[in-house]
Design an enzyme around this catalytic site. Sequence first.
Site, mmCIF file in Angstrom:
data_model
loop_
_atom_site.group_PDB
_atom_site.id
_atom_site.type_symbol
_atom_site.label_atom_id
_atom_site.label_comp_id
_atom_site.label_asym_id
_atom_site.label_seq_id
_atom_site.Cartn_x
_atom_site.Cartn_y
_atom_site.Cartn_z
ATOM 1 N N ASN A 9 0.866 -1.187 0.000
ATOM 2 C CA ASN A 9 0.000 0.000 0.000
ATOM 3 C C ASN A 9 0.899 1.233 0.000
ATOM 4 O O ASN A 9 1.466 1.589 1.027
ATOM 5 C CB ASN A 9 -0.903 -0.033 1.246
ATOM 6 N N LYS A 11 0.082 4.241 -0.233
ATOM 7 C CA LYS A 11 -0.560 5.440 0.344
ATOM 8 C C LYS A 11 -0.336 6.612 -0.614
ATOM 9 O O LYS A 11 -0.299 6.401 -1.826
ATOM 10 C CB LYS A 11 -0.042 5.699 1.760
ATOM 11 N N HIS A 95 -9.408 1.461 5.139
ATOM 12 C CA HIS A 95 -8.109 1.591 5.826
ATOM 13 C C HIS A 95 -8.292 2.535 7.018
ATOM 14 O O HIS A 95 -9.065 3.491 6.949
ATOM 15 C CB HIS A 95 -7.061 2.150 4.854
ATOM 16 N N GLU A 97 -6.602 4.876 8.058
ATOM 17 C CA GLU A 97 -6.368 6.297 7.749
ATOM 18 C C GLU A 97 -7.600 6.924 7.109
ATOM 19 O O GLU A 97 -7.879 8.108 7.295
ATOM 20 C CB GLU A 97 -5.131 6.422 6.833
ATOM 21 N N GLU A 167 -4.997 -4.628 10.769
ATOM 22 C CA GLU A 167 -3.937 -3.649 10.960
ATOM 23 C C GLU A 167 -4.158 -2.907 12.280
ATOM 24 O O GLU A 167 -4.960 -1.960 12.341
ATOM 25 C CB GLU A 167 -3.939 -2.630 9.814
ATOM 26 N N GLY A 173 3.100 2.408 10.671
ATOM 27 C CA GLY A 173 4.081 3.476 10.470
ATOM 28 C C GLY A 173 4.856 3.844 11.719
ATOM 29 O O GLY A 173 5.521 4.878 11.764
ATOM 30 N N SER A 213 3.926 -2.096 10.132
ATOM 31 C CA SER A 213 5.391 -2.187 10.234
ATOM 32 C C SER A 213 5.943 -3.552 9.794
ATOM 33 O O SER A 213 6.925 -4.032 10.350
ATOM 34 C CB SER A 213 5.854 -1.833 11.653
HETATM 35 P P1 13P Z 1 3.371 0.429 7.550
HETATM 36 O O1 13P Z 1 3.789 -0.887 6.918
HETATM 37 O O2 13P Z 1 4.124 1.599 7.012
HETATM 38 O O3 13P Z 1 3.340 0.348 9.026
HETATM 39 O O4 13P Z 1 1.846 0.671 7.070
HETATM 40 C C1 13P Z 1 0.918 -0.322 7.256
HETATM 41 C C2 13P Z 1 -0.305 0.033 6.501
HETATM 42 O O5 13P Z 1 -1.058 0.908 6.911
HETATM 43 C C3 13P Z 1 -0.585 -0.688 5.251
HETATM 44 O O6 13P Z 1 -1.868 -0.447 4.802
#
Ligand code: 13P
Length: 252
Positions: A9, A11, A95, A97, A167, A173, A213
């Site tokens: 992903n 983003k 997601h 976010e 997640e 992150g 992560s």
């Molecule tokens: P990270 O792998 O950067 O922690 O992000 C995870 C994520 O939100 C994937 O959709």
Amino acid sequence: MRNKVIAGNWKMNKVLAEAEEFVQEVIKKDPADQNVEAIVCAPFPFLATLVQQTRNSTVKIAAQNMHFAENGAYTGEVSPVMLKDLGVTHVVIGHSERREHFAETDETVNKKVNAAFEHALTPIMCVGETLEQRESNETMNHIEEQVSAGLKGLTEDQVAKTIVAYEPIWAIGTGKTASSSDANEVCKHIRNVIEKVTSEETANQVVIQYGGSVKPANVDELLAQSDIDGALVGGASLEADSFIQLVEAGKK
Ligand code: 13P
């Protein structure tokens, strides 16, 4: 046996030339096979180009979001019809976010998951708890609510085809990964919740990813768990080498 599914992903990162370069490197290796799928979840403006670029490869292209309506007066939105027409195969739905910054709810997630199937797109439905919820022992209830609300209205066959991504928000992150056994415990719980609303046979077919992560250094341990069938990866999916290593890990 369930396939492993590794999805990167991106983003809101990269410009088109960087996206093309990444995909060029990945398709040179073509790391996916009949047991492991490789999916790149790219920003909308790159989708058409990347679908063309990956046409003769095993790499699939996903969107990171979509609207649930087929068309209409929704300025700035992208519909499932548009994604299907481009040749996109998967779409990330709900997601954390998007839930946090764009007011997505279990209800909109559910509408989008249903809309994805109406247009033959495979949803990657994201669920996960906050640190506060984890610390107050609400993880399992919260996940149960998100999973059962998200899958409402689907046939058993559609549930079987849904990819669920667990997640934990506190692991995204942050460099903090859930321990593989904690992650597996929640993934197993997700499978149990799915079994409750469908059947054991259906629940056993659902691909459940872990995200938060994930990187080449910890992916083996996560994928070795009984109920973790793949990974949804942010930061470590931005470099082609690292993404290739993650897909290769799915073959072990
Ligand atoms: P990270 O792998 O950067 O922690 O992000 C995870 C994520 O939100 C994937 O959709």
